[in-house]
Motif scaffolding. Sequence first.
Motif, short mmCIF file in Angstrom:
data_model
loop_
_atom_site.label_atom_id
_atom_site.label_comp_id
_atom_site.label_asym_id
_atom_site.label_seq_id
_atom_site.Cartn_x
_atom_site.Cartn_y
_atom_site.Cartn_z
N VAL A 231 14.43 3.13 5.86
CA VAL A 231 14.31 2.92 7.30
C VAL A 231 13.10 2.03 7.58
CG1 VAL A 231 14.13 4.04 9.56
CG2 VAL A 231 15.28 5.23 7.66
N TYR A 232 13.31 0.93 8.32
CA TYR A 232 12.22 -0.01 8.61
C TYR A 232 12.52 -0.75 9.91
CZ TYR A 232 15.40 -3.55 6.74
OH TYR A 232 16.48 -4.37 6.50
N ASN A 233 11.46 -1.42 10.44
CA ASN A 233 11.59 -2.25 11.64
C ASN A 233 11.67 -3.72 11.27
OD1 ASN A 233 11.46 -0.50 14.06
ND2 ASN A 233 9.54 0.15 13.14
N ALA B 258 0.87 -1.17 0.00
CA ALA B 258 0.00 0.00 0.00
C ALA B 258 0.91 1.21 0.00
CB ALA B 258 -0.89 -0.01 1.24
N MET B 259 0.84 2.02 -1.04
CA MET B 259 1.78 3.13 -1.15
C MET B 259 1.20 4.40 -0.56
SD MET B 259 3.47 2.42 -4.85
CE MET B 259 1.94 2.23 -5.69
N VAL B 260 1.97 5.00 0.28
CA VAL B 260 1.61 6.29 0.84
C VAL B 260 2.66 7.29 0.38
CG1 VAL B 260 1.32 7.61 2.96
CG2 VAL B 260 0.56 5.22 2.84
N LEU B 261 2.22 8.33 -0.23
CA LEU B 261 3.15 9.32 -0.74
C LEU B 261 3.11 10.55 0.14
CD1 LEU B 261 5.14 10.10 -2.88
CD2 LEU B 261 3.25 10.88 -4.28
N ALA B 262 4.22 10.80 0.81
CA ALA B 262 4.28 11.93 1.73
C ALA B 262 4.95 13.14 1.10
CB ALA B 262 5.02 11.51 2.99
N LEU B 263 4.80 13.27 -0.20
CA LEU B 263 5.45 14.35 -0.92
C LEU B 263 4.42 15.30 -1.49
CD1 LEU B 263 8.01 12.21 -2.87
CD2 LEU B 263 8.38 13.50 -0.80
N SER B 264 3.47 15.71 -0.72
CA SER B 264 2.30 16.40 -1.20
C SER B 264 2.51 17.43 -2.30
CB SER B 264 1.52 16.99 -0.04
OG SER B 264 2.37 17.72 0.79
N VAL C 130 4.09 -4.23 3.26
CA VAL C 130 4.57 -2.99 3.87
C VAL C 130 3.95 -1.79 3.16
CG1 VAL C 130 6.75 -4.01 4.63
CG2 VAL C 130 6.62 -2.88 2.42
N THR C 131 4.02 -0.67 3.81
CA THR C 131 3.59 0.60 3.24
C THR C 131 4.83 1.46 3.08
OG1 THR C 131 1.47 0.45 4.38
CG2 THR C 131 2.15 2.63 3.62
N LEU C 132 4.99 2.00 1.90
CA LEU C 132 6.14 2.86 1.63
C LEU C 132 5.76 4.31 1.80
CD1 LEU C 132 7.47 1.18 -1.62
CD2 LEU C 132 8.49 1.08 0.64
N GLN C 133 6.60 5.06 2.46
CA GLN C 133 6.44 6.50 2.58
C GLN C 133 7.72 7.15 2.09
OE1 GLN C 133 5.61 7.27 6.72
NE2 GLN C 133 3.41 7.09 6.40
N ALA C 134 7.59 8.14 1.23
CA ALA C 134 8.76 8.84 0.72
C ALA C 134 8.72 10.29 1.20
CB ALA C 134 8.77 8.79 -0.81
N GLN C 135 9.86 10.77 1.63
CA GLN C 135 9.96 12.15 2.11
C GLN C 135 11.34 12.70 1.76
OE1 GLN C 135 7.57 14.05 3.84
NE2 GLN C 135 9.02 15.70 3.49
N GLY C 136 11.38 13.92 1.31
CA GLY C 136 12.64 14.58 1.04
C GLY C 136 12.94 15.61 2.11
N TYR C 137 14.16 15.67 2.53
CA TYR C 137 14.57 16.62 3.57
C TYR C 137 15.58 17.64 3.08
CZ TYR C 137 12.19 13.46 6.72
OH TYR C 137 11.23 12.70 7.34
N GLY C 138 15.97 17.56 1.84
CA GLY C 138 16.96 18.52 1.33
C GLY C 138 18.24 18.42 2.14
N GLY D 1 7.53 -5.15 8.50
CA GLY D 1 6.10 -4.94 8.32
C GLY D 1 5.79 -3.50 8.65
N GLY D 2 4.60 -3.07 8.30
CA GLY D 2 4.23 -1.70 8.59
C GLY D 2 4.84 -0.74 7.60
N VAL D 3 5.33 0.37 8.12
CA VAL D 3 5.83 1.44 7.28
C VAL D 3 7.32 1.31 7.03
CG1 VAL D 3 6.18 3.95 7.14
CG2 VAL D 3 4.03 3.02 8.04
N VAL D 4 7.69 1.47 5.79
CA VAL D 4 9.10 1.58 5.40
C VAL D 4 9.27 3.00 4.89
CG1 VAL D 4 10.91 0.80 3.81
CG2 VAL D 4 9.33 -0.86 4.83
N LYS D 5 10.16 3.73 5.52
CA LYS D 5 10.39 5.12 5.15
C LYS D 5 11.55 5.23 4.17
CE LYS D 5 8.75 6.92 9.54
NZ LYS D 5 9.10 7.70 10.74
N ILE D 6 11.36 6.05 3.18
CA ILE D 6 12.42 6.34 2.21
C ILE D 6 12.67 7.84 2.29
CG2 ILE D 6 13.07 6.30 -0.22
CD1 ILE D 6 11.08 3.88 -0.45
N GLU D 7 13.86 8.18 2.73
CA GLU D 7 14.19 9.57 3.03
C GLU D 7 15.31 10.07 2.14
OE1 GLU D 7 15.15 9.28 7.20
OE2 GLU D 7 13.03 9.07 7.77
N GLY D 8 15.03 11.13 1.39
CA GLY D 8 16.03 11.73 0.51
C GLY D 8 16.74 12.88 1.19
N HIS D 9 18.04 12.98 0.96
CA HIS D 9 18.87 14.03 1.56
C HIS D 9 19.86 14.57 0.53
CE1 HIS D 9 17.57 12.73 5.60
NE2 HIS D 9 17.64 11.51 5.09
#
Length: 178
Positions: free
Chosen positions: A173-175, A8-14, A137-145, A95-103
Amino acid sequence: MFRSLSVAMVLALSPTPAPPADATGAVEDLVMPVEDIIGAVESLDGTESETQQGSLVTVALTSDVLFAVDKWVLTAAARKRLQEVAEKVSADGAGGVVKIEGHTDDQGADAYNLTLSRRRAQAVRQAMSEMLTDAGVTLQAQGYGESRPKVPNLVDGKPIPRNRAQNRRVEIVYNVAQ
């Protein structure tokens, strides 16, 4: 220049829409022009790291493993490396959320770096979603610059190329299942 997981994809890059399928990945439409050689490898060391604190695992891939300079389209080598990471995520029973963080590093305008990091995190999320179809798992992507450097970009006011290379990264990042 910028050296800077059924799914289930969750996009946190509004505010940043997905790039079209035929996009070349160039960021010329952003605030800052490209100043270095386009397509060159970004970082100096190509390092990646994996850390685990309790059940939390962080896999950090420097951007040269994934992208060309000022691009967000994954290289062929990146897809191979992300497949290895996806297999690890599955094997670890994440399981659950896997975070993908760009820097990014500190070079260039904040807005440019934030947009580039968001687009890169989204590109990794999209690729991993295709690789983790049975992972639950659910993927969340976020960029932090440049807001979360791993190491200081400058030491005594002087730029440190190796540090900047380490700061140009995507972290997954995941558990681990207990």
